[in-house]
Design a protein around this motif. Structure first.
Motif, PDB file in Angstrom:
ATOM      1  N   GLU A 186       0.822  -1.207   0.000  1.00  6.07           N
ATOM      2  CA  GLU A 186       0.000   0.000   0.000  1.00  6.07           C
ATOM      3  C   GLU A 186       0.857   1.258   0.000  1.00  6.07           C
ATOM      4  N   LYS A 217       0.108   4.991   1.003  1.00  3.88           N
ATOM      5  CA  LYS A 217      -0.878   5.863   1.647  1.00  3.88           C
ATOM      6  C   LYS A 217      -0.574   7.318   1.305  1.00  3.88           C
ATOM      7  N   THR A 264      -9.743   4.414  -1.908  1.00  2.00           N
ATOM      8  CA  THR A 264      -8.655   3.447  -2.098  1.00  2.00           C
ATOM      9  C   THR A 264      -8.845   2.741  -3.431  1.00  2.00           C
ATOM     10  N   THR A 315      -5.495   6.211  -1.021  1.00  2.00           N
ATOM     11  CA  THR A 315      -4.544   5.099  -0.892  1.00  2.00           C
ATOM     12  C   THR A 315      -4.522   4.277  -2.161  1.00  2.00           C
ATOM     13  N   ARG A 364      -3.489   0.536  -3.442  1.00  2.00           N
ATOM     14  CA  ARG A 364      -3.092  -0.826  -3.056  1.00  2.00           C
ATOM     15  C   ARG A 364      -2.504  -1.534  -4.277  1.00  2.00           C
TER      16      ARG A 364
END
Length: 392
Positions: free
Chosen positions: A62, A64, A71, A129, A131
C-alpha cells in the motif's frame, strides 16, 4: 494527467526493460513464484513501501497518500506457463526448461513496480490510498480468489488491471465498457460401456462410439440452442478411448472448455452438456458421468471506469492510441476482483511485425515489443492518480 508521473516513468524506460527481462529469464509456474515474490518484496522495501506476503506466494502493498480519500487497487499477475521457450536467440530467454513467460506477466510485474515507484514519489500529494496486488496463479485461475481471501479487496473502492496484448499494435490502449474476457469453464465426461473382442461387437457396448457421437452432437448446443447474438464456444480438447486395436473400448474420457459472456448462457450450456451426455449414452446402452468445473467469470468492465481509462489514455498519449478491440473468449481471473468493487481491465498493445512480437499468447515464440512497457507503467500510475483526484 500528472506530468511528473509521465516524466519520471519515461526516465525509467531502461530500468523497466531490465526488470522485465529478469522476470522473463527466471519464470516460475503458478504457486511456485517464490523468487519472484522475494524480488518484489526487496524492491518495495528499497522504496519504503510497506507490504505483506500472501500464502504461498504473492504480495499486497500500500501507498498511503498525504490526504484522506478513496482506495484504488492496481493488479499485476506474476506467474509463468509450462511452455518451452522457442526464442532461443534472445539474451533474456528463459533459463528454465519447459517454463516461459508466454503471456506477458513478466511485463505486468515490471510495469506495476515502476508505476509504484512513480506514485510513491508523489504520495504526499495523493488524496487516498493505492493498493498494489502482485497476484500469483492467474494461469491456474485461482490466484485472484486466494488474494481476495487474503484481504486484497478489503476497503477497496475501485480496481484496475492491465494485460499486454500482442494482437494490438504497440502503444494502443483498449478498454471498452461491458464484456472484455469470457468466463472459462472445464467439463469432463466419462462414458462407460462394455468391452470385448473387436471381432464380436454384438456382445459389447462401444464407449468409443458413444464418445464420438457425443462430440459430434455437442456442437449443436451452440448452433441450435443458443441465441446467435449471444457469444459462446464449446470446445472438446482431449479424448481418450480404449486400450488396444482389437479390443472394443469399455471406457472413454472427454475433456473440454466452455466460454461465454452471459451467466444465463453459462447455466444453459452446463445443463445441455449433462443432458446430451446422458441421452447419447442411453441410446447406446452406456453410462455417462459428467463433471462441470466453473473457472473464471466473465470480465465485465464498469462503464464509468472504462470511460476514465479512455480519458486518461487520450490525455497521456493522444486520442490516436485508443483502440476498439473486440471482446475475447480468453479467460482472466481478474473477474473475481470485480465481485467486490467496480473497475476495469485494459489491454495495452505490444504487437510489432518488425520486432516479431505478434505471436499468440501462450505460444513458445511469444514476445513483446518492450516499447509498450512505458505505456503500461504510465497507464497504471496515471489511472490511479486520476481516480483519486476525481474522488477526493
Amino acid at each position: 494527467m500528472n506530468t511528473l508521473i509521465k516524466e519520471y516513468i519515461r526516465t525509467k524506460a531502461a530500468d523497466l526493460t531490465e526488470l522485465r527481462r529478469q522476470f522473463h529469464s527466471e519464470p516460475e509456474l503458478s504457486w511456485e513464484e517464490y523468487k519472484t515474490t522475494a524480488f518484489i518484496c526487496d524492491y518495495l522495501s528499497q522504496l519504503g513501501i510497506p507490504y505483506r506476503k500472501t500464502d504461498p506466494t504473492g504480495v499486497i502493498a500500500e501507498i498511503k497518500g498525504g490526504r484522506s480519500g478513496k482506495t484504488v487497487a492496481l493488479r499485476a499477475d506474476i506467474d509463468a506457463l509450462p511452455v518451452e521457450e522457442l526464442n532461443k536467440d534472445l539474451i533474456y530467454a528463459s533459463k528454465e526448461h519447459g517454463k516461459m513467460h508466454a503471456c506477458g506477466h513478466d511485463a505486468h510485474t515490471a510495469m506495476l513496480l515502476i508505476a509504484a515507484e512513480a506514485l510513491n514519489g508523489l504520495k504526499d500529494e495523493l488524496s487516498g490510498t493505492i493498493r498494489l496486488i502482485f497476484q500469483p496463479a492467474e494461469e491456474a485461475a485461482r490466484g485472484a480468489k486466494m488474494m481476495v481471501e487474503e484481504g486484497a479487496m478489503e476497503g477497496i473502492d475501485h480496481v484496475f488491471g492491465i494485460h499486454i496484448w500482442s494482437q494490438m499494435p504497440t502503444h494502443k490502449v483498449a478498454c471498452t465498457p461491458g464484456p472484455q474476457f469470457a468466463s472459462a469453464d472445464i467439463f469432463n465426461v466419462k462414458f462407460t460401456g462394455q468391452g470385448g473382442h473387436g471381432a464380436i461387437p454384438q456382445d459389447c457396448i462401444d464407449a468409443a462410439v458413444i464418445a464420438s457421437s457425443f462430440v459430434m452432437n455437442l456442437q449443436s448446443v451452440v448452433s441450435r440452442t443458443i441465441d446467435p447474438q449471444q457469444g459462446a464456444v464449446v470446445t472438446v480438447g482431449k479424448m481418450e478411448a480404449g486400450t488396444r486395436f482389437n479390443v472394443i473400448a469399455e471406457n472413454a474420457k472427454i475433456e473440454g472448455t466452455v466460454r461465454c459472456f452471459d451467466p444465463s448462457v453459462r447455466d444453459h450450456v452446463e445443463k445441455q452438456i449433462d443432458h446430451y451426455a446422458n441421452q447419447v449414452a442411453s441410446i447406446y446402452g452406456g453410462i455417462a458421468q459428467v463433471e462441470y468445473i466453473r473457472g473464471t467469470q466473465a470480465v465485465i468492465n464498469d462503464t464509468e471506469s472504462a470511460a476514465l481509462v479512455q480519458k486518461v489514455a487520450a490525455e497521456c498519449f493522444g486520442e490516436h492510441v485508443l483502440f476498439d478491440e473486440k471482446p475475447t473468449m480468453g479467460g482472466e481471473d481478474f473477474s473475481f476482483y470485480l465481485d467486490h468493487a467496480p473497475g476495469s481491465f485494459a489491454l495495452v498493445g505490444s504487437g510489432n511485425s518488425e520486432k516479431d512480437t505478434e505471436w499468440a499468447h501462450h505460444h513458445g515464440k511469444f514476445n513483446i515489443d518492450e516499447d509498450a512497457l512505458v505505456t503500461g507503467a504510465e497507464l497504471y500510475a496515471q489511472f490511479a492518480w486520476a481516480f483519486l483526484q476525481e474522488n477526493k
